[in-house]
Design an enzyme around this catalytic site. Sequence first.
Site, PDB file in Angstrom:
ATOM      1  N   GLN A 150      46.632 -51.988  81.353  1.00  0.00           N
ATOM      2  CA  GLN A 150      46.718 -53.154  82.252  1.00  0.00           C
ATOM      3  C   GLN A 150      46.590 -54.483  81.507  1.00  0.00           C
ATOM      4  O   GLN A 150      46.837 -55.534  82.093  1.00  0.00           O
ATOM      5  CB  GLN A 150      45.624 -53.074  83.330  1.00  0.00           C
ATOM      6  CG  GLN A 150      45.800 -51.909  84.300  1.00  0.00           C
ATOM      7  CD  GLN A 150      46.959 -52.082  85.268  1.00  0.00           C
ATOM      8  OE1 GLN A 150      47.612 -53.127  85.326  1.00  0.00           O
ATOM      9  NE2 GLN A 150      47.227 -51.045  86.047  1.00  0.00           N
ATOM     10  N   ALA A 171      54.838 -48.201  79.968  1.00  0.00           N
ATOM     11  CA  ALA A 171      56.004 -49.086  80.111  1.00  0.00           C
ATOM     12  C   ALA A 171      56.089 -49.740  81.486  1.00  0.00           C
ATOM     13  O   ALA A 171      56.460 -50.912  81.612  1.00  0.00           O
ATOM     14  CB  ALA A 171      57.286 -48.286  79.833  1.00  0.00           C
ATOM     15  N   CYS A 287      46.055 -45.053  95.215  1.00  0.00           N
ATOM     16  CA  CYS A 287      45.690 -43.646  95.037  1.00  0.00           C
ATOM     17  C   CYS A 287      46.935 -42.800  94.927  1.00  0.00           C
ATOM     18  O   CYS A 287      47.857 -42.928  95.714  1.00  0.00           O
ATOM     19  CB  CYS A 287      44.829 -43.188  96.184  1.00  0.00           C
ATOM     20  SG  CYS A 287      43.173 -43.812  95.964  1.00  0.00           S
TER      21      CYS A 287
HETATM   22  N1  PLP Z   1      45.284 -46.593  82.603  1.00  0.00           N
HETATM   23  C1  PLP Z   1      45.191 -47.590  83.491  1.00  0.00           C
HETATM   24  C2  PLP Z   1      44.141 -48.639  83.310  1.00  0.00           C
HETATM   25  C3  PLP Z   1      46.072 -47.649  84.567  1.00  0.00           C
HETATM   26  O1  PLP Z   1      45.976 -48.650  85.454  1.00  0.00           O
HETATM   27  C4  PLP Z   1      47.060 -46.651  84.712  1.00  0.00           C
HETATM   28  C5  PLP Z   1      47.987 -46.654  85.860  1.00  0.00           C
HETATM   29  O2  PLP Z   1      47.695 -47.156  86.906  1.00  0.00           O
HETATM   30  C6  PLP Z   1      47.118 -45.629  83.751  1.00  0.00           C
HETATM   31  C7  PLP Z   1      46.212 -45.642  82.708  1.00  0.00           C
HETATM   32  C8  PLP Z   1      48.130 -44.530  83.828  1.00  0.00           C
HETATM   33  O3  PLP Z   1      49.404 -44.954  83.463  1.00  0.00           O
HETATM   34  P1  PLP Z   1      50.698 -44.174  84.005  1.00  0.00           P
HETATM   35  O4  PLP Z   1      50.933 -44.642  85.399  1.00  0.00           O
HETATM   36  O5  PLP Z   1      51.788 -44.564  83.066  1.00  0.00           O
HETATM   37  O6  PLP Z   1      50.393 -42.715  83.940  1.00  0.00           O
END
Ligand code: PLP
Length: 344
Positions: A150, A171, A287
């Site tokens: 983020q 991405a 969620c």
């Molecule tokens: N880490 C954080 C802080 C996230 O906000 C998110 C997704 O919301 C993820 C990891 C996971 O990423 P992805 O949606 O590409 O699996």
Amino acid sequence: MVHYLDHNATTPIRPAALAAMSEALAFTGNASSVHAWGRRARKAVEDARECVAALVNAKPEEVVFTASGTEANNLALRGVTCATIYASAIEHPSVLKARDDIRPLDEQIEEGSLVSMMLANNETGAIQPVAEIAGHVKARNGFMHCDAVQAAGRIPVDFAALGVDLMSLSAHKIGGPQGVGALIVRDGVMLASILKGGGQERSQRAGTENVAGIVGFGVAAAEARDIRDLAPLRDRIEAALPEAVVFAADGARIPNTSCLAMPGVAAETQLMTFDLAGVMVSAGSACSSGKLARSHVLAAMGVADDLADCAIRVSLGWNSTDADVDAFVAAWRALYARTHREAA
Ligand code: PLP
């Protein structure tokens, strides 16, 4: 007219990333093949690797492409050989659930452990002291992992300066496609692939590369280096809603995120009402099951359950406009007036 204010869930794809992906989807070639079409795919992947590395001041050879930020987090926590692993209570579920032996970060850190800490929280936007903790971890000969999913594209992120060994990126949080991520692995750190198979990605992630997705990630990463300052838009929202309780506002936050409660009005009611007005936000965290669960982040911050149940997340991005902010503020004010008049 719709107003998308949920960029922390996913961002609209940048037109240049979409165009580059369409072109890449149209050509054939496995990046592992040695013939001309294979070499064309390989070049596309390596060009993207340079762009992703540049976004976070890493070396291209430190970038391991994955199929998501979730996979990058799992690879970091499960691929490193470490007896003890610590994570803070506000980490993303893809960190907290990656292993069942994770210890809370408030414990004394043992020698040679892995510590995982996010750079910016997805629900509140709060920026965490990653460089400081990395210093402690390094002094105990440990490894530091940072989930920068983020933070990238929202604040400058410097892999080398943070002093971390591993960093996760995704991405679709920076204007690229969904289903592509990367784990930055510091030179010299040994990682075991959690997917078994071919020797792709320097044997750290088996499986044929998603060439088009990686190309889109690269273009988005190149554009995301030019960080748009969204603080004026975010501050305008918060200034217009003095009755809202804004979480994590007294510390450093990424400028695109506001987590705020409308006291007495359930987040679910707010989401549905705003959606009818064409304004899309999310409750606490989006969620994956489509159901609203109480936020573990607000709970860890000590926010009372009845207030946490009224919290929503507004998150801005590369194409957010004043009109988006005006629409959200108008919808919020209308619901607040209606519910508090009824309550009076
Ligand atoms: N880490 C954080 C802080 C996230 O906000 C998110 C997704 O919301 C993820 C990891 C996971 O990423 P992805 O949606 O590409 O699996």
